[in-house]
Scaffold this active site. Structure first.
Site, PDB file in Angstrom:
ATOM      1  N   GLY A  54      -4.507  -9.612   9.793  1.00  0.00           N
ATOM      2  CA  GLY A  54      -2.951  -9.993   9.738  1.00  0.00           C
ATOM      3  C   GLY A  54      -3.049 -10.402  11.487  1.00  0.00           C
ATOM      4  N   SER A 106      -7.337  -5.700  10.262  1.00  0.00           N
ATOM      5  CA  SER A 106      -7.555  -6.731  11.391  1.00  0.00           C
ATOM      6  C   SER A 106      -7.101  -8.107  10.903  1.00  0.00           C
ATOM      7  CB  SER A 106      -8.851  -6.749  11.501  1.00  0.00           C
ATOM      8  OG  SER A 106      -9.147  -5.873  12.680  1.00  0.00           O
ATOM      9  N   ASN A 121      -2.898   0.358  15.806  1.00  0.00           N
ATOM     10  CA  ASN A 121      -3.356  -0.119  17.201  1.00  0.00           C
ATOM     11  C   ASN A 121      -3.519   1.164  18.062  1.00  0.00           C
ATOM     12  OD1 ASN A 121      -1.214   0.872  18.747  1.00  0.00           O
ATOM     13  ND2 ASN A 121       0.140  -0.815  17.578  1.00  0.00           N
ATOM     14  N   GLY A 123       3.394  -5.345  10.559  1.00  0.00           N
ATOM     15  CA  GLY A 123       2.512  -5.406   9.313  1.00  0.00           C
ATOM     16  C   GLY A 123       2.470  -4.174   8.610  1.00  0.00           C
ATOM     17  N   VAL A 124       1.458  -3.892   8.318  1.00  0.00           N
ATOM     18  CA  VAL A 124       1.191  -2.632   7.268  1.00  0.00           C
ATOM     19  C   VAL A 124       1.611  -1.317   7.994  1.00  0.00           C
ATOM     20  CG1 VAL A 124      -1.335  -2.470   7.875  1.00  0.00           C
ATOM     21  CG2 VAL A 124      -0.435  -1.694   5.602  1.00  0.00           C
ATOM     22  N   ASP A 125       1.135  -1.404   9.538  1.00  0.00           N
ATOM     23  CA  ASP A 125       1.717  -0.304  10.160  1.00  0.00           C
ATOM     24  C   ASP A 125       3.079   0.028  10.254  1.00  0.00           C
ATOM     25  OD1 ASP A 125       1.534   1.807  12.131  1.00  0.00           O
ATOM     26  OD2 ASP A 125       0.738   0.434  13.925  1.00  0.00           O
ATOM     27  N   ILE A 135       0.646  -1.235   0.112  1.00  0.00           N
ATOM     28  CA  ILE A 135       0.080   0.113   0.062  1.00  0.00           C
ATOM     29  C   ILE A 135       0.849   1.261  -0.110  1.00  0.00           C
ATOM     30  CG2 ILE A 135      -0.279   0.121   2.462  1.00  0.00           C
ATOM     31  CD1 ILE A 135      -3.131   0.947   2.066  1.00  0.00           C
TER      32      ILE A 135
HETATM   33  N1  AR6 Z   1       0.668  -3.190   2.220  1.00  0.00           N
HETATM   34  C1  AR6 Z   1      -0.585  -3.577   2.259  1.00  0.00           C
HETATM   35  N2  AR6 Z   1      -0.846  -4.624   2.898  1.00  0.00           N
HETATM   36  C2  AR6 Z   1       0.072  -5.249   3.914  1.00  0.00           C
HETATM   37  C3  AR6 Z   1       1.244  -4.718   4.080  1.00  0.00           C
HETATM   38  C4  AR6 Z   1       1.490  -3.601   3.089  1.00  0.00           C
HETATM   39  N3  AR6 Z   1       2.736  -3.104   3.007  1.00  0.00           N
HETATM   40  N4  AR6 Z   1       1.795  -5.474   5.055  1.00  0.00           N
HETATM   41  C5  AR6 Z   1       0.983  -6.257   5.640  1.00  0.00           C
HETATM   42  N5  AR6 Z   1      -0.306  -6.277   4.856  1.00  0.00           N
HETATM   43  P1  AR6 Z   1      -1.714  -6.374   9.906  1.00  0.00           P
HETATM   44  P2  AR6 Z   1      -4.057  -6.138  11.749  1.00  0.00           P
HETATM   45  C6  AR6 Z   1      -1.735  -6.815   5.387  1.00  0.00           C
HETATM   46  O1  AR6 Z   1      -1.173  -7.521  10.811  1.00  0.00           O
HETATM   47  O2  AR6 Z   1      -4.220  -7.397  11.561  1.00  0.00           O
HETATM   48  C7  AR6 Z   1       0.416  -4.035  13.786  1.00  0.00           C
HETATM   49  O3  AR6 Z   1       1.520  -4.307  14.593  1.00  0.00           O
HETATM   50  C8  AR6 Z   1      -1.538  -8.330   5.830  1.00  0.00           C
HETATM   51  O4  AR6 Z   1      -1.267  -9.147   4.703  1.00  0.00           O
HETATM   52  O5  AR6 Z   1      -0.873  -5.205   9.520  1.00  0.00           O
HETATM   53  O6  AR6 Z   1      -5.104  -4.849  11.641  1.00  0.00           O
HETATM   54  C9  AR6 Z   1      -0.415  -2.905  14.327  1.00  0.00           C
HETATM   55  O7  AR6 Z   1       0.450  -1.911  15.088  1.00  0.00           O
HETATM   56  C10 AR6 Z   1      -3.073  -8.151   6.257  1.00  0.00           C
HETATM   57  O8  AR6 Z   1      -3.842  -8.853   5.316  1.00  0.00           O
HETATM   58  O9  AR6 Z   1      -2.760  -5.529  10.900  1.00  0.00           O
HETATM   59  C11 AR6 Z   1      -1.390  -3.613  15.126  1.00  0.00           C
HETATM   60  O10 AR6 Z   1      -0.836  -3.797  16.398  1.00  0.00           O
HETATM   61  C12 AR6 Z   1      -3.180  -6.804   6.671  1.00  0.00           C
HETATM   62  O11 AR6 Z   1      -2.142  -6.108   6.143  1.00  0.00           O
HETATM   63  C13 AR6 Z   1      -1.679  -4.805  14.736  1.00  0.00           C
HETATM   64  O12 AR6 Z   1      -0.606  -5.094  13.797  1.00  0.00           O
HETATM   65  C14 AR6 Z   1      -3.574  -6.408   7.816  1.00  0.00           C
HETATM   66  O13 AR6 Z   1      -2.503  -7.199   8.779  1.00  0.00           O
HETATM   67  C15 AR6 Z   1      -3.200  -4.682  13.661  1.00  0.00           C
HETATM   68  O14 AR6 Z   1      -3.127  -5.961  13.299  1.00  0.00           O
END
Ligand code: AR6
Length: 169
Positions: A119, A117, A24, A32-34, A11
């Protein structure tokens, strides 16, 4: 007419008015994406996030995009999946609605969402996709300024789920 598009990949590479961060409650970064968004945006993003006082689950807050191609980041906090009987579906729905409300307020025309949510937070991907699409369609009945909504699909499973839902009804 609002275009809904699928993008397979990171993204942070999207040149849109706003990208959404799956953050969070602290808004102080994570994995992750954050993590990817903070890394691509640079340290200014964390400095601004520190001024926001966190964010309740289901709600959203706006910052600048700093070194990102996107002008804005809308940070939302999805629910942690805990069996499904703890309001998880309505909180997830509220994330999408909160982001679109802010987008409208700031006259954002193009916005990209990650699969909030699904991931680390463990929300079942099929249900999350159905909720996301349903809520976006409901909100876009009154689209305001929005002209394009992109779902950024990073993992194969989400890509295939969205592809089926969008292209096969
Ligand atoms: N671009 C697009 N999507 C992505 C990317 C990216 N660069 N990287 C991962 N994803 P997650 P959550 C997808 O875990 O479940 C963080 O530590 C990934 O495949 O990022 O909402 C926060 O600080 C998945 O489908 O977010 C929170 O503590 C989606 O993004 C916690 O994770 C969401 O995965 C939030 O968990």
């Amino acid at each position: 007419m609002v275009a809904i598009e699928l993008f397979r990949g990171d993204i942070t590479q999207l040149k849109v008015d706003a990208i959404v961060n799956a953050a969070n409650n602290s808004l102080l970064g994570g994995g992750g994406v954050d993590g990817a968004i903070h890394k691509a945006a640079g340290p200014g993003l964390l400095l601004e996030c520190k001024t926001l006082g966190g964010c309740p689950t289901g709600d959203a807050k706006l910052t600048s995009g700093y070194n990102l191609l996107a002008k804005w980041v809308i940070h939302t906090v999805g629910p942690v999946w805990n069996g499904g009987l703890n309001n998880e579906p309505s909180l997830l729905r509220s994330c999408y609605a909160s982001c679109l409300r802010i987008a409208d307020e700031f006259k954002i025309k193009s916005i990209a969402f990650p699969n909030i949510s699904t991931g680390v937070y463990g929300f079942p991907k099929q249900l999350a996709a159905e909720i996301a699409l349903d809520e976006i369609h409901a909100c876009l009945k009154n689209p305001g300024q929005i002209r394009k909504v992109i779902f950024a699909l990073f993992d194969n499973e989400n890509f295939s789920i969205y592809n089926k839902l969008i292209n096969c009804g």
